[in-house]
Motif scaffolding. Structure first.
Motif, PDB file in Angstrom:
ATOM      1  N   VAL A  17       0.822  -1.209   0.000  1.00  0.00           N
ATOM      2  CA  VAL A  17       0.000   0.000   0.000  1.00  0.00           C
ATOM      3  C   VAL A  17       0.862   1.267   0.000  1.00  0.00           C
ATOM      4  CG1 VAL A  17      -0.339   0.300   2.504  1.00  0.00           C
ATOM      5  CG2 VAL A  17      -2.157   0.935   0.913  1.00  0.00           C
ATOM      6  N   GLN A  18       2.117   1.152   0.417  1.00  0.00           N
ATOM      7  CA  GLN A  18       3.013   2.310   0.484  1.00  0.00           C
ATOM      8  C   GLN A  18       3.773   2.588  -0.818  1.00  0.00           C
ATOM      9  OE1 GLN A  18       5.457   2.558   4.157  1.00  0.00           O
ATOM     10  NE2 GLN A  18       4.457   0.628   4.673  1.00  0.00           N
ATOM     11  N   ILE A  19       3.763   1.653  -1.763  1.00  0.00           N
ATOM     12  CA  ILE A  19       4.554   1.853  -2.994  1.00  0.00           C
ATOM     13  C   ILE A  19       4.019   3.084  -3.713  1.00  0.00           C
ATOM     14  CG2 ILE A  19       5.365   0.870  -5.171  1.00  0.00           C
ATOM     15  CD1 ILE A  19       4.686  -1.930  -3.987  1.00  0.00           C
ATOM     16  N   PRO A  20       4.872   4.078  -3.918  1.00  0.00           N
ATOM     17  CA  PRO A  20       4.392   5.314  -4.553  1.00  0.00           C
ATOM     18  C   PRO A  20       4.015   5.122  -6.024  1.00  0.00           C
ATOM     19  CG  PRO A  20       6.574   5.608  -3.545  1.00  0.00           C
ATOM     20  CD  PRO A  20       6.273   4.153  -3.551  1.00  0.00           C
ATOM     21  N   LYS A  21       3.075   5.908  -6.456  1.00  0.00           N
ATOM     22  CA  LYS A  21       2.696   5.936  -7.874  1.00  0.00           C
ATOM     23  C   LYS A  21       3.948   6.243  -8.697  1.00  0.00           C
ATOM     24  CE  LYS A  21      -0.520   8.232 -10.975  1.00  0.00           C
ATOM     25  NZ  LYS A  21      -1.581   9.240 -11.070  1.00  0.00           N
ATOM     26  N   GLY A  22       4.109   5.498  -9.782  1.00  0.00           N
ATOM     27  CA  GLY A  22       5.259   5.704 -10.654  1.00  0.00           C
ATOM     28  C   GLY A  22       6.488   4.907 -10.265  1.00  0.00           C
ATOM     29  N   VAL A  24       7.999   0.890  -8.584  1.00  0.00           N
ATOM     30  CA  VAL A  24       7.682  -0.535  -8.482  1.00  0.00           C
ATOM     31  C   VAL A  24       8.548  -1.188  -7.419  1.00  0.00           C
ATOM     32  CG1 VAL A  24       6.965  -0.726 -10.909  1.00  0.00           C
ATOM     33  CG2 VAL A  24       9.338  -1.257 -10.269  1.00  0.00           C
ATOM     34  N   MET A  25       8.105  -2.354  -6.983  1.00  0.00           N
ATOM     35  CA  MET A  25       8.901  -3.232  -6.126  1.00  0.00           C
ATOM     36  C   MET A  25       8.819  -4.625  -6.727  1.00  0.00           C
ATOM     37  SD  MET A  25       8.037  -2.045  -2.203  1.00  0.00           S
ATOM     38  CE  MET A  25       9.459  -2.900  -1.500  1.00  0.00           C
ATOM     39  N   THR A  26       9.773  -5.481  -6.355  1.00  0.00           N
ATOM     40  CA  THR A  26       9.749  -6.855  -6.852  1.00  0.00           C
ATOM     41  C   THR A  26       9.174  -7.781  -5.781  1.00  0.00           C
ATOM     42  OG1 THR A  26      11.939  -7.491  -6.053  1.00  0.00           O
ATOM     43  CG2 THR A  26      11.815  -6.406  -8.239  1.00  0.00           C
ATOM     44  N   SER A  52      -8.193  -6.094  -3.892  1.00  0.00           N
ATOM     45  CA  SER A  52      -8.006  -5.450  -5.197  1.00  0.00           C
ATOM     46  C   SER A  52      -7.726  -3.960  -5.096  1.00  0.00           C
ATOM     47  CB  SER A  52      -9.227  -5.698  -6.085  1.00  0.00           C
ATOM     48  OG  SER A  52     -10.381  -5.144  -5.482  1.00  0.00           O
ATOM     49  N   GLU A  53      -8.021  -3.353  -3.951  1.00  0.00           N
ATOM     50  CA  GLU A  53      -7.781  -1.909  -3.824  1.00  0.00           C
ATOM     51  C   GLU A  53      -6.306  -1.579  -3.578  1.00  0.00           C
ATOM     52  OE1 GLU A  53      -9.084  -3.373   0.262  1.00  0.00           O
ATOM     53  OE2 GLU A  53      -9.804  -3.653  -1.769  1.00  0.00           O
ATOM     54  N   LEU A  54      -5.480  -2.582  -3.305  1.00  0.00           N
ATOM     55  CA  LEU A  54      -4.050  -2.319  -3.139  1.00  0.00           C
ATOM     56  C   LEU A  54      -3.395  -2.173  -4.512  1.00  0.00           C
ATOM     57  CD1 LEU A  54      -3.081  -4.739  -0.227  1.00  0.00           C
ATOM     58  CD2 LEU A  54      -3.660  -2.322  -0.133  1.00  0.00           C
ATOM     59  N   PRO A  55      -2.298  -1.418  -4.587  1.00  0.00           N
ATOM     60  CA  PRO A  55      -1.662  -1.155  -5.892  1.00  0.00           C
ATOM     61  C   PRO A  55      -0.762  -2.302  -6.365  1.00  0.00           C
ATOM     62  CG  PRO A  55      -0.480   0.023  -4.190  1.00  0.00           C
ATOM     63  CD  PRO A  55      -1.659  -0.646  -3.511  1.00  0.00           C
ATOM     64  N   TRP A  56      -1.352  -3.480  -6.573  1.00  0.00           N
ATOM     65  CA  TRP A  56      -0.598  -4.658  -6.998  1.00  0.00           C
ATOM     66  C   TRP A  56       0.084  -4.442  -8.340  1.00  0.00           C
ATOM     67  CZ3 TRP A  56       0.265  -7.550  -3.082  1.00  0.00           C
ATOM     68  CH2 TRP A  56      -0.712  -7.738  -2.091  1.00  0.00           C
ATOM     69  N   GLN A  57      -0.430  -3.520  -9.165  1.00  0.00           N
ATOM     70  CA  GLN A  57       0.195  -3.265 -10.468  1.00  0.00           C
ATOM     71  C   GLN A  57       1.635  -2.796 -10.305  1.00  0.00           C
ATOM     72  OE1 GLN A  57      -2.192  -1.383  -9.112  1.00  0.00           O
ATOM     73  NE2 GLN A  57      -1.754   0.787  -9.428  1.00  0.00           N
ATOM     74  N   GLY A  74      -4.301 -10.595 -18.189  1.00  0.00           N
ATOM     75  CA  GLY A  74      -2.895 -10.962 -18.151  1.00  0.00           C
ATOM     76  C   GLY A  74      -1.956  -9.781 -18.269  1.00  0.00           C
ATOM     77  N   ARG A  75      -0.860  -9.989 -18.979  1.00  0.00           N
ATOM     78  CA  ARG A  75       0.169  -8.943 -19.098  1.00  0.00           C
ATOM     79  C   ARG A  75      -0.356  -7.677 -19.758  1.00  0.00           C
ATOM     80  NH1 ARG A  75       3.640 -13.647 -20.207  1.00  0.00           N
ATOM     81  NH2 ARG A  75       4.967 -13.882 -18.382  1.00  0.00           N
ATOM     82  N   ASP A  76      -1.280  -7.808 -20.709  1.00  0.00           N
ATOM     83  CA  ASP A  76      -1.841  -6.604 -21.336  1.00  0.00           C
ATOM     84  C   ASP A  76      -2.542  -5.733 -20.304  1.00  0.00           C
ATOM     85  OD1 ASP A  76      -1.038  -7.004 -24.019  1.00  0.00           O
ATOM     86  OD2 ASP A  76      -2.738  -8.339 -24.391  1.00  0.00           O
ATOM     87  N   ALA A  77      -3.316  -6.343 -19.420  1.00  0.00           N
ATOM     88  CA  ALA A  77      -4.027  -5.590 -18.389  1.00  0.00           C
ATOM     89  C   ALA A  77      -3.055  -5.009 -17.362  1.00  0.00           C
ATOM     90  CB  ALA A  77      -5.060  -6.477 -17.707  1.00  0.00           C
ATOM     91  N   HIS A  78      -2.026  -5.781 -17.004  1.00  0.00           N
ATOM     92  CA  HIS A  78      -1.016  -5.290 -16.069  1.00  0.00           C
ATOM     93  C   HIS A  78      -0.304  -4.082 -16.682  1.00  0.00           C
ATOM     94  CE1 HIS A  78       2.348  -6.590 -13.008  1.00  0.00           C
ATOM     95  NE2 HIS A  78       1.958  -5.335 -12.837  1.00  0.00           N
ATOM     96  N   ALA A  79       0.062  -4.194 -17.940  1.00  0.00           N
ATOM     97  CA  ALA A  79       0.725  -3.082 -18.634  1.00  0.00           C
ATOM     98  C   ALA A  79      -0.173  -1.853 -18.683  1.00  0.00           C
ATOM     99  CB  ALA A  79       1.120  -3.505 -20.049  1.00  0.00           C
TER     100      ALA A  79
END
Length: 110
Positions: A17-22, A24-26, A52-57, A74-79
């Motif tokens: 939930v803390q990962i900032p917009k823009g 990523v983390m692994t 689903s409200e967490l920024p899993w993307q 899949g990957r298209d939606a993630h992208a």
């Protein structure tokens, strides 16, 4: 996912939930910061089943690869979810981890 307990799952949620917009983390980075460096796969499973409200993307593999199992496309939606945040995704469904990786401070994790 039985190798991790509810406390680990909650720590994953609290970190994601803390990962900032823009940024990523692994999966492995999250696992290590949550106290189980061996649990990258489990973090993926938590992401797949988590709220689903967490920024899993904003969670990618160590090479910056996107999730083939991303819900509804899949990957298209993630992208698409990452691009909506202004993150550039290559044609082979990768992000530049070296440039975008977020490393939270210890105080952030408390």
């Amino acid at each position: 996912m039985s190798r991790v307990d509810a406390d680990f799952v909650q720590r994953v949620y609290d970190l994601v939930v803390q990962i900032p917009k823009g940024r990523v983390m692994t999966y492995g980075q999250i696992a290590a910061l949550c106290g189980a460096a061996w649990a990258a796969w489990e973090v993926g499973q938590i992401a797949n089943r988590g709220p689903s409200e967490l920024p899993w993307q904003r969670v990618v593999n160590k090479q910056g690869g996107l999730a083939a199992g991303w819900p509804n496309g899949g990957r298209d939606a993630h992208a698409a979810a990452l691009r909506a945040e202004g993150i550039e995704v290559s044609e082979d469904y990768k992000v530049n981890v070296g440039e975008l990786l977020w490393n939270p401070s210890q105080t952030t994790l408390l």
